[in-house]
Every structure is written in structure tokens, then in C-alpha cells.
Write a protein that holds these residues in place. Structure first.
Motif, PDB file in Angstrom:
ATOM      1  N   PHE A 157       1.004  -1.291   0.082  1.00  0.00           N
ATOM      2  CA  PHE A 157      -0.103  -0.102   0.198  1.00  0.00           C
ATOM      3  C   PHE A 157       0.705   1.194   0.045  1.00  0.00           C
ATOM      4  CE2 PHE A 157      -1.976  -3.330   2.783  1.00  0.00           C
ATOM      5  CZ  PHE A 157      -3.453  -3.510   1.913  1.00  0.00           C
ATOM      6  N   HIS A 158       0.321   2.237  -0.705  1.00  0.00           N
ATOM      7  CA  HIS A 158       1.078   3.569  -0.644  1.00  0.00           C
ATOM      8  C   HIS A 158       0.010   4.755  -0.441  1.00  0.00           C
ATOM      9  CE1 HIS A 158       4.713   2.153  -2.783  1.00  0.00           C
ATOM     10  NE2 HIS A 158       3.765   1.101  -3.468  1.00  0.00           N
ATOM     11  N   ILE A 159       0.277   5.471   0.819  1.00  0.00           N
ATOM     12  CA  ILE A 159      -0.838   6.199   1.169  1.00  0.00           C
ATOM     13  C   ILE A 159       0.006   7.845   1.306  1.00  0.00           C
ATOM     14  CG2 ILE A 159      -2.249   7.077   3.202  1.00  0.00           C
ATOM     15  CD1 ILE A 159      -2.018   4.084   3.962  1.00  0.00           C
ATOM     16  N   ARG A 160      -0.536   8.815   0.912  1.00  0.00           N
ATOM     17  CA  ARG A 160       0.100  10.169   0.858  1.00  0.00           C
ATOM     18  C   ARG A 160       0.158  10.518   2.477  1.00  0.00           C
ATOM     19  NH1 ARG A 160      -3.744  14.224  -2.037  1.00  0.00           N
ATOM     20  NH2 ARG A 160      -3.121  13.040  -3.670  1.00  0.00           N
ATOM     21  N   ASP A 161       1.286  10.900   2.763  1.00  0.00           N
ATOM     22  CA  ASP A 161       1.675  11.084   3.941  1.00  0.00           C
ATOM     23  C   ASP A 161       0.507  11.872   5.008  1.00  0.00           C
ATOM     24  OD1 ASP A 161       4.160   9.482   3.911  1.00  0.00           O
ATOM     25  OD2 ASP A 161       5.411  11.172   3.786  1.00  0.00           O
ATOM     26  N   GLU A 162       0.304  13.064   4.663  1.00  0.00           N
ATOM     27  CA  GLU A 162      -0.518  13.939   5.412  1.00  0.00           C
ATOM     28  C   GLU A 162      -1.904  13.592   5.555  1.00  0.00           C
ATOM     29  OE1 GLU A 162      -0.997  15.668   1.198  1.00  0.00           O
ATOM     30  OE2 GLU A 162       0.827  14.621   2.296  1.00  0.00           O
ATOM     31  N   LEU A 163      -2.372  12.276   4.870  1.00  0.00           N
ATOM     32  CA  LEU A 163      -3.576  11.782   4.936  1.00  0.00           C
ATOM     33  C   LEU A 163      -3.724  10.541   6.105  1.00  0.00           C
ATOM     34  CD1 LEU A 163      -4.675  11.069   1.228  1.00  0.00           C
ATOM     35  CD2 LEU A 163      -5.137  13.117   2.582  1.00  0.00           C
ATOM     36  N   TRP A 164      -2.591  10.210   6.771  1.00  0.00           N
ATOM     37  CA  TRP A 164      -2.639   8.978   7.456  1.00  0.00           C
ATOM     38  C   TRP A 164      -2.363   9.266   8.929  1.00  0.00           C
ATOM     39  CZ3 TRP A 164      -5.725   4.888   7.285  1.00  0.00           C
ATOM     40  CH2 TRP A 164      -5.077   3.614   8.045  1.00  0.00           C
ATOM     41  N   ASP A 165      -2.864   9.029   9.818  1.00  0.00           N
ATOM     42  CA  ASP A 165      -2.434   8.745  11.239  1.00  0.00           C
ATOM     43  C   ASP A 165      -1.783   7.581  11.477  1.00  0.00           C
ATOM     44  OD1 ASP A 165      -2.157   8.671  13.976  1.00  0.00           O
ATOM     45  OD2 ASP A 165      -3.897   9.752  14.453  1.00  0.00           O
ATOM     46  N   ASP A 166      -0.554   7.170  11.483  1.00  0.00           N
ATOM     47  CA  ASP A 166       0.076   5.897  11.427  1.00  0.00           C
ATOM     48  C   ASP A 166      -0.234   5.339  12.789  1.00  0.00           C
ATOM     49  OD1 ASP A 166       1.673   7.412  12.649  1.00  0.00           O
ATOM     50  OD2 ASP A 166       3.451   6.338  11.589  1.00  0.00           O
ATOM     51  N   LYS A 167      -0.368   6.194  13.816  1.00  0.00           N
ATOM     52  CA  LYS A 167      -0.615   5.632  15.145  1.00  0.00           C
ATOM     53  C   LYS A 167      -1.892   5.115  15.532  1.00  0.00           C
ATOM     54  CE  LYS A 167       2.856   8.436  17.449  1.00  0.00           C
ATOM     55  NZ  LYS A 167       3.566   9.090  16.077  1.00  0.00           N
ATOM     56  N   ALA A 168      -2.867   5.762  15.210  1.00  0.00           N
ATOM     57  CA  ALA A 168      -4.334   5.380  15.233  1.00  0.00           C
ATOM     58  C   ALA A 168      -4.668   4.505  14.006  1.00  0.00           C
ATOM     59  CB  ALA A 168      -5.162   6.577  15.254  1.00  0.00           C
ATOM     60  N   MET A 169      -3.702   4.367  13.003  1.00  0.00           N
ATOM     61  CA  MET A 169      -4.194   3.613  11.851  1.00  0.00           C
ATOM     62  C   MET A 169      -5.703   4.123  11.422  1.00  0.00           C
ATOM     63  SD  MET A 169      -1.556   1.639  11.066  1.00  0.00           S
ATOM     64  CE  MET A 169      -2.495   0.275   9.810  1.00  0.00           C
ATOM     65  N   ARG A 170      -5.703   5.466  11.122  1.00  0.00           N
ATOM     66  CA  ARG A 170      -6.786   6.133  10.679  1.00  0.00           C
ATOM     67  C   ARG A 170      -6.587   7.079   9.819  1.00  0.00           C
ATOM     68  NH1 ARG A 170     -11.642   5.841  13.217  1.00  0.00           N
ATOM     69  NH2 ARG A 170     -11.061   5.073  14.956  1.00  0.00           N
ATOM     70  N   VAL A 171      -7.715   7.434   8.688  1.00  0.00           N
ATOM     71  CA  VAL A 171      -7.411   8.502   7.636  1.00  0.00           C
ATOM     72  C   VAL A 171      -7.791   9.761   8.175  1.00  0.00           C
ATOM     73  CG1 VAL A 171      -9.672   7.790   6.592  1.00  0.00           C
ATOM     74  CG2 VAL A 171      -7.782   9.021   5.281  1.00  0.00           C
ATOM     75  N   HIS A 172      -7.348  10.765   8.047  1.00  0.00           N
ATOM     76  CA  HIS A 172      -7.711  12.073   8.071  1.00  0.00           C
ATOM     77  C   HIS A 172      -8.771  12.612   7.095  1.00  0.00           C
ATOM     78  CE1 HIS A 172      -4.542  12.924  11.272  1.00  0.00           C
ATOM     79  NE2 HIS A 172      -3.806  12.528  10.294  1.00  0.00           N
ATOM     80  N   MET A 173      -9.970  12.406   7.598  1.00  0.00           N
ATOM     81  CA  MET A 173     -11.220  12.604   6.654  1.00  0.00           C
ATOM     82  C   MET A 173     -11.311  13.780   6.151  1.00  0.00           C
ATOM     83  SD  MET A 173     -12.283   9.518   5.821  1.00  0.00           S
ATOM     84  CE  MET A 173     -13.692  10.151   4.751  1.00  0.00           C
ATOM     85  N   ASP A 174     -10.816  14.950   6.997  1.00  0.00           N
ATOM     86  CA  ASP A 174     -10.980  16.199   6.374  1.00  0.00           C
ATOM     87  C   ASP A 174      -9.988  16.534   5.328  1.00  0.00           C
ATOM     88  OD1 ASP A 174      -8.938  15.986   8.522  1.00  0.00           O
ATOM     89  OD2 ASP A 174      -8.820  18.018   8.855  1.00  0.00           O
ATOM     90  N   ARG A 175      -9.011  15.810   5.222  1.00  0.00           N
ATOM     91  CA  ARG A 175      -7.796  15.952   4.002  1.00  0.00           C
ATOM     92  C   ARG A 175      -8.054  15.059   2.912  1.00  0.00           C
ATOM     93  NH1 ARG A 175      -2.932  15.640   8.354  1.00  0.00           N
ATOM     94  NH2 ARG A 175      -3.697  17.093   9.801  1.00  0.00           N
ATOM     95  N   TYR A 176      -8.996  13.896   2.914  1.00  0.00           N
ATOM     96  CA  TYR A 176      -9.174  13.073   1.962  1.00  0.00           C
ATOM     97  C   TYR A 176     -10.505  13.330   1.126  1.00  0.00           C
ATOM     98  CZ  TYR A 176      -9.403   8.411  -0.365  1.00  0.00           C
ATOM     99  OH  TYR A 176      -9.602   7.416  -1.130  1.00  0.00           O
ATOM    100  N   HIS A 177     -10.388  13.611  -0.204  1.00  0.00           N
ATOM    101  CA  HIS A 177     -11.477  14.018  -1.018  1.00  0.00           C
ATOM    102  C   HIS A 177     -11.513  13.112  -2.065  1.00  0.00           C
ATOM    103  CE1 HIS A 177     -11.478  17.476   1.644  1.00  0.00           C
ATOM    104  NE2 HIS A 177     -10.185  17.852   1.568  1.00  0.00           N
ATOM    105  N   PRO A 178     -11.950  11.632  -2.080  1.00  0.00           N
ATOM    106  CA  PRO A 178     -11.945  10.670  -3.086  1.00  0.00           C
ATOM    107  C   PRO A 178     -13.246  11.234  -4.067  1.00  0.00           C
ATOM    108  CG  PRO A 178     -12.660   9.884  -1.325  1.00  0.00           C
ATOM    109  CD  PRO A 178     -12.312  11.065  -0.588  1.00  0.00           C
ATOM    110  N   ILE A 179     -13.316  10.763  -5.346  1.00  0.00           N
ATOM    111  CA  ILE A 179     -14.517  10.993  -6.218  1.00  0.00           C
ATOM    112  C   ILE A 179     -14.931   9.618  -6.552  1.00  0.00           C
ATOM    113  CG2 ILE A 179     -14.836  11.393  -8.766  1.00  0.00           C
ATOM    114  CD1 ILE A 179     -14.298  14.133  -7.229  1.00  0.00           C
ATOM    115  N   GLY A 180     -16.374   9.596  -6.420  1.00  0.00           N
ATOM    116  CA  GLY A 180     -17.357   8.731  -6.760  1.00  0.00           C
ATOM    117  C   GLY A 180     -17.886   8.671  -8.165  1.00  0.00           C
ATOM    118  N   ARG A 181     -18.242   7.575  -8.600  1.00  0.00           N
ATOM    119  CA  ARG A 181     -18.933   7.276  -9.767  1.00  0.00           C
ATOM    120  C   ARG A 181     -20.391   7.423  -9.654  1.00  0.00           C
ATOM    121  NH1 ARG A 181     -18.329   5.157 -15.120  1.00  0.00           N
ATOM    122  NH2 ARG A 181     -19.805   6.058 -16.099  1.00  0.00           N
TER     123      ARG A 181
END
Length: 205
Positions: A157-181
Motif C-alpha cells: 500500500f502507498h498512502i499520501r503522508d498527510e492523509l494518514w495517522d499511523d499511530k491510530a491507523m486512521r485516515v484524516h477524513m478532512d484531508r481526503y477527498h475521493p471522487i465517486g462514480r
């Protein structure tokens, strides 16, 4: 309104499914052709299904002339691909990569997308996507001779550094903006979110 699936044409079934199963995640798949050309194509018949092993599946249909699409031919030849997830800044390029490019033209090069080497496989990933998963083919399933379900095992897996809290193993949802179809040429943003408290279950049982 109700339909028996057998009463609908293939196109009509597609329209019913894609009109209501919304939004769908999009696998922006990179693969490598026999001459080294890197292909990138989006697939919204896609999802992840388990974590042990990490499995995803994409559905790749054949071209109208019956020929294999580049993604299918490449994966069948190498057994490797990368699932990249597009966010809002990359959404236009992701959509444009769905065009009918000839095998000798790689979508990343044509669209000016940067590539980065993968860690465990030869297929490169798209460098600027927020998340990417290197995959090896786990199983393929032929559907009616005109579509292949490709199950891939995620091995890195590759994760953009600022998106991931590696201690809590949780994404920073306020920084992650995926697109849906959605369907046809319609996509959706994923910033309008709802949070519910944890369900307590039925009382008195």
C-alpha cells in the motif's frame, strides 16, 4: 416499477444497476503493455472485499469488436496491476483517461501524469494519487465470454503522508477527498458526510 432481469437487455440491466448502486468507488488501474507502455484506465465496477488476504475485484469487458481492452490484456500477460484512487484534483484526468487510446499511447504520458515505481511489482503507480495498492492476480472469472472479473491480492500500500495517522491507523477524513462514480458522465464528491453514534442493538433481548 419492477423488472425481471431476464426481461431486460444487457444495456438496460447496466442502466438499472448503475443508476441506483451509488456512489461507486473507482479503481484507476495502471498496467504495463508488452512494449513497456504504461496504461491507466478507470473502472467503477470495483470494490475491495476482504483483508486476509486483501482482495479487490474489477470487471473488465471486451471492446465492441471483441478484442481485449489494454488493461485486461496487460494483466493477463503479467499478472500485476496497481489500483490507484483519484481525488478531486485528479478527477478530470481520471475521467479523460477513460477515452479510447490506442495501445501504443500511454494515458499517463498523454495526460501529463507522473509515475512512481512500485515496491513489489514492475507496474508503476500514479505518483500523485492519495492511495495506491500494488496487486497480483489472485483469480479471474470469465463471465459469458465477454467480461472478465479480475480479483487482485493487495501486496503493498502507498498512502499520501498527510492523509494518514499511523499511530491510530486512521485516515484524516478532512484531508481526503475521493471522487465517486454516479452514472454516464456524472461523478460525485464525498465531502458531505454523516456521523451516527455507535448502535446499541435491540434492548430487552
Amino acid at each position: 416499477m419492477d423488472y425481471a432481469a431476464s426481461d431486460l437487455t444487457q444495456r438496460e440491466r447496466y442502466k438499472v444497476l448503475t443508476s441506483f448502486v451509488l456512489p461507486r468507488p473507482i479503481a484507476w488501474v495502471t498496467s504495463v503493455g508488452p512494449t513497456g507502455v504504461v496504461n491507466a484506465a478507470p473502472f467503477s465496477f470495483f470494490n475491495v472485499f476482504c483483508e486476509d488476504p486483501p482482495l479487490c475485484m474489477i470487471a473488465v469487458n471486451r471492446r465492441p469488436d471483441g478484442q481485449d481492452k489494454d488493461t485486461l490484456a496487460n494483466i493477463q500477460r503479467t499478472g500485476e496491476f496497481v489500483v490507484n484512487i483519484a481525488d478531486e484534483p485528479l478527477a478530470r484526468a481520471m475521467h479523460e483517461s477513460s477515452g479510447d487510446f490506442p495501445p501504443e499511447i500511454g494515458e499517463p504520458g498523454y495526460l501529463g501524469l507522473k509515475l512512481a515505481p512500485s515496491t513489489a511489482i514492475a507496474v508503476p503507480r500514479l505518483a500523485d494519487t492519495p492511495w495506491a495498492m500494488e496487486c497480483r492476480t489472485w483469480k479471474t472469472i470469465d463471465v459469458n465470454g465477454d467480461r472478465q472479473l479480475i480479483m487482485g491480492e493487495g501486496i503493498h500500500f502507498h498512502i499520501r503522508d498527510e492523509l494518514w495517522d499511523d499511530k491510530a491507523m486512521r485516515v484524516h477524513m478532512d484531508r481526503y477527498h475521493p471522487i465517486g462514480r454516479m452514472f454516464a458522465d456524472r461523478y460525485c464528491r464525498t465531502d458531505d458526510r454523516v456521523v451516527f453514534p455507535a448502535a446499541e442493538g435491540a434492548k430487552g433481548k
